[in-house]
Design a protein around this motif. Structure first.
Motif, PDB file in Angstrom:
ATOM      1  N   THR A  16      75.082  37.614  19.199  1.00  0.00           N
ATOM      2  CA  THR A  16      74.584  38.260  17.992  1.00  0.00           C
ATOM      3  C   THR A  16      74.176  37.214  16.951  1.00  0.00           C
ATOM      4  O   THR A  16      73.123  37.331  16.310  1.00  0.00           O
ATOM      5  CB  THR A  16      75.657  39.207  17.406  1.00  0.00           C
ATOM      6  OG1 THR A  16      75.997  40.173  18.399  1.00  0.00           O
ATOM      7  CG2 THR A  16      75.167  39.909  16.157  1.00  0.00           C
ATOM      8  N   PHE A  51      70.914  35.579  17.966  1.00  0.00           N
ATOM      9  CA  PHE A  51      69.769  36.462  17.735  1.00  0.00           C
ATOM     10  C   PHE A  51      69.320  36.392  16.280  1.00  0.00           C
ATOM     11  O   PHE A  51      68.147  36.130  15.988  1.00  0.00           O
ATOM     12  CB  PHE A  51      70.095  37.911  18.114  1.00  0.00           C
ATOM     13  CG  PHE A  51      68.985  38.852  17.744  1.00  0.00           C
ATOM     14  CD1 PHE A  51      67.857  38.966  18.540  1.00  0.00           C
ATOM     15  CD2 PHE A  51      69.039  39.588  16.571  1.00  0.00           C
ATOM     16  CE1 PHE A  51      66.808  39.803  18.178  1.00  0.00           C
ATOM     17  CE2 PHE A  51      68.006  40.429  16.202  1.00  0.00           C
ATOM     18  CZ  PHE A  51      66.889  40.539  17.009  1.00  0.00           C
ATOM     19  N   TYR A  52      70.238  36.656  15.356  1.00  0.00           N
ATOM     20  CA  TYR A  52      69.853  36.688  13.940  1.00  0.00           C
ATOM     21  C   TYR A  52      69.335  35.338  13.451  1.00  0.00           C
ATOM     22  O   TYR A  52      68.305  35.265  12.777  1.00  0.00           O
ATOM     23  CB  TYR A  52      71.022  37.146  13.063  1.00  0.00           C
ATOM     24  CG  TYR A  52      71.233  38.639  13.072  1.00  0.00           C
ATOM     25  CD1 TYR A  52      70.187  39.513  12.802  1.00  0.00           C
ATOM     26  CD2 TYR A  52      72.480  39.180  13.342  1.00  0.00           C
ATOM     27  CE1 TYR A  52      70.374  40.881  12.805  1.00  0.00           C
ATOM     28  CE2 TYR A  52      72.679  40.557  13.343  1.00  0.00           C
ATOM     29  CZ  TYR A  52      71.619  41.407  13.071  1.00  0.00           C
ATOM     30  OH  TYR A  52      71.807  42.763  13.073  1.00  0.00           O
ATOM     31  N   LYS A  81      74.313  41.042   8.050  1.00  0.00           N
ATOM     32  CA  LYS A  81      74.357  42.061   9.098  1.00  0.00           C
ATOM     33  C   LYS A  81      75.293  41.779  10.261  1.00  0.00           C
ATOM     34  O   LYS A  81      75.564  42.668  11.066  1.00  0.00           O
ATOM     35  CB  LYS A  81      72.940  42.277   9.628  1.00  0.00           C
ATOM     36  CG  LYS A  81      71.984  42.709   8.530  1.00  0.00           C
ATOM     37  CD  LYS A  81      70.553  42.684   8.976  1.00  0.00           C
ATOM     38  CE  LYS A  81      69.649  42.999   7.785  1.00  0.00           C
ATOM     39  NZ  LYS A  81      68.249  42.975   8.137  1.00  0.00           N
ATOM     40  N   THR A  85      76.937  44.599  12.792  1.00  0.00           N
ATOM     41  CA  THR A  85      76.357  44.597  14.138  1.00  0.00           C
ATOM     42  C   THR A  85      77.436  44.381  15.191  1.00  0.00           C
ATOM     43  O   THR A  85      77.440  45.045  16.228  1.00  0.00           O
ATOM     44  CB  THR A  85      75.274  43.506  14.257  1.00  0.00           C
ATOM     45  OG1 THR A  85      74.296  43.712  13.227  1.00  0.00           O
ATOM     46  CG2 THR A  85      74.599  43.524  15.612  1.00  0.00           C
ATOM     47  N   GLY A 103      78.411  46.865  18.124  1.00  0.00           N
ATOM     48  CA  GLY A 103      78.420  46.404  19.512  1.00  0.00           C
ATOM     49  C   GLY A 103      79.711  46.742  20.233  1.00  0.00           C
ATOM     50  O   GLY A 103      79.714  46.989  21.443  1.00  0.00           O
ATOM     51  N   TRP A 155      70.034  47.839  23.380  1.00  0.00           N
ATOM     52  CA  TRP A 155      70.677  47.031  22.343  1.00  0.00           C
ATOM     53  C   TRP A 155      69.650  46.224  21.551  1.00  0.00           C
ATOM     54  O   TRP A 155      69.748  46.099  20.329  1.00  0.00           O
ATOM     55  CB  TRP A 155      71.728  46.124  22.966  1.00  0.00           C
ATOM     56  CG  TRP A 155      72.475  45.312  21.967  1.00  0.00           C
ATOM     57  CD1 TRP A 155      72.433  43.958  21.812  1.00  0.00           C
ATOM     58  CD2 TRP A 155      73.380  45.795  20.962  1.00  0.00           C
ATOM     59  NE1 TRP A 155      73.248  43.571  20.781  1.00  0.00           N
ATOM     60  CE2 TRP A 155      73.845  44.680  20.240  1.00  0.00           C
ATOM     61  CE3 TRP A 155      73.833  47.057  20.610  1.00  0.00           C
ATOM     62  CZ2 TRP A 155      74.745  44.790  19.189  1.00  0.00           C
ATOM     63  CZ3 TRP A 155      74.731  47.169  19.558  1.00  0.00           C
ATOM     64  CH2 TRP A 155      75.183  46.044  18.865  1.00  0.00           C
ATOM     65  N   LEU A 211      69.009  45.949  17.675  1.00  0.00           N
ATOM     66  CA  LEU A 211      69.044  44.668  16.957  1.00  0.00           C
ATOM     67  C   LEU A 211      67.761  44.413  16.169  1.00  0.00           C
ATOM     68  O   LEU A 211      67.815  43.954  15.029  1.00  0.00           O
ATOM     69  CB  LEU A 211      69.260  43.510  17.935  1.00  0.00           C
ATOM     70  CG  LEU A 211      70.667  43.180  18.364  1.00  0.00           C
ATOM     71  CD1 LEU A 211      70.651  42.015  19.348  1.00  0.00           C
ATOM     72  CD2 LEU A 211      71.556  42.864  17.191  1.00  0.00           C
ATOM     73  N   CYS A 212      66.632  44.709  16.793  1.00  0.00           N
ATOM     74  CA  CYS A 212      65.356  44.470  16.107  1.00  0.00           C
ATOM     75  C   CYS A 212      65.216  45.396  14.910  1.00  0.00           C
ATOM     76  O   CYS A 212      64.722  44.991  13.854  1.00  0.00           O
ATOM     77  CB  CYS A 212      64.192  44.644  17.076  1.00  0.00           C
ATOM     78  SG  CYS A 212      64.160  43.325  18.309  1.00  0.00           S
ATOM     79  N   SER A 258      67.786  46.544  13.198  1.00  0.00           N
ATOM     80  CA  SER A 258      68.733  46.020  12.205  1.00  0.00           C
ATOM     81  C   SER A 258      68.183  44.788  11.514  1.00  0.00           C
ATOM     82  O   SER A 258      68.322  44.624  10.304  1.00  0.00           O
ATOM     83  CB  SER A 258      70.071  45.687  12.868  1.00  0.00           C
ATOM     84  OG  SER A 258      70.696  46.857  13.309  1.00  0.00           O
ATOM     85  N   GLN A 259      67.541  43.922  12.288  1.00  0.00           N
ATOM     86  CA  GLN A 259      67.013  42.687  11.721  1.00  0.00           C
ATOM     87  C   GLN A 259      65.871  42.965  10.748  1.00  0.00           C
ATOM     88  O   GLN A 259      65.763  42.324   9.723  1.00  0.00           O
ATOM     89  CB  GLN A 259      66.550  41.760  12.853  1.00  0.00           C
ATOM     90  CG  GLN A 259      66.321  40.333  12.434  1.00  0.00           C
ATOM     91  CD  GLN A 259      64.861  39.979  12.286  1.00  0.00           C
ATOM     92  OE1 GLN A 259      63.989  40.639  12.820  1.00  0.00           O
ATOM     93  NE2 GLN A 259      64.593  38.943  11.535  1.00  0.00           N
ATOM     94  N   GLY A 281      72.754  46.850  10.403  1.00  0.00           N
ATOM     95  CA  GLY A 281      73.646  46.556  11.518  1.00  0.00           C
ATOM     96  C   GLY A 281      74.590  47.685  11.867  1.00  0.00           C
ATOM     97  O   GLY A 281      75.398  47.543  12.779  1.00  0.00           O
TER      98      GLY A 281
END
Length: 198
Positions: free
Chosen positions: A96, A99-100, A119, A123, A127, A158, A162-163, A165-166, A171
């Motif tokens: 995670t 990713f961010y 986030k 997140t 998860g 997922w 995530l995208c 949330s970003q 999150g």
């Protein structure tokens, strides 16, 4: 169809698993953008997500799942619980975080840790409602050579989350579900809120 993937996955497990994982993860971003009813797809963002997925997530998960199986072999309850505990306490927060920060870095943001700070905790908690169940199925049902591919299939949904949330969310599953129920209404409310803050 089975021979198309299973034979290369057995002969070239690293390439097959990482390729499938990366494509599905990037596909999650594409689906997010389609759900958001964007006039144009932001291919640069999809590219950035794909770079992070191919360069880190797919490779990390491929070797991580093999290391877990070497250290805790088999499908006994005790071994599966150990794998799940390690996966959720080490691999999940790391993935995670990458990713961010990775997507923020590729987007050229001044503060690549801003999304992570805002986030990450939400997140990670979200998860924990998803990944333990997916990984349980993975450890119980999948042979080792298909585990990263199975994770890629799970990561498709997922990555969509995530995208979202970003780019638009915080999150949490609650905000993501509100978006899924009425994407246009959600995005209008977000835009109105950001206009008021300016």
């Amino acid at each position: 169809m089975r021979k198309v993937f299973f034979k290369p996955a057995k002969c070239f497990p690293w390439i097959a698993n990482v390729t499938l994982y990366g494509c599905l993860f990037a596909g999650g971003d594409f689906v997010h953008q389609c759900i958001a009813h964007r006039d144009e797809i932001d291919w640069k963002h999809t590219r950035n997500v794909a770079i992070v997925a191919f360069s880190f997530h797919g490779n990390f998960n491929y070797f991580w799942l093999r290391a877990l199986e070497r250290r805790f072999p088999g499908k006994s309850v005790g071994m599966i619980l150990r794998k799940l505990l390690l996966d959720q306490s080490f691999a999940s927060p790391l993935a995670t975080s990458v990713f961010y920060t990775g997507v923020s870095f590729l987007e050229g943001k001044d503060d690549i840790f801003e999304d992570w700070r805002d986030k990450f905790f939400n997140t990670y908690k979200t998860g924990l409602m998803y990944w333990p169940f997916m990984q349980f199925l993975n450890f119980v049902l999948m042979p080792l050579y298909l585990r990263t591919a199975f994770m890629g299939c799970s990561a498709f949904a997922w990555a969509t989350f995530l995208c979202f949330s970003q780019q638009s969310g915080d999150g949490t599953a609650t905000v993501a579900l509100a978006f899924l129920m009425s994407p246009k209404k959600f995005l209008r409310a977000r835009k109105h809120k950001s206009d008021e803050e300016e």
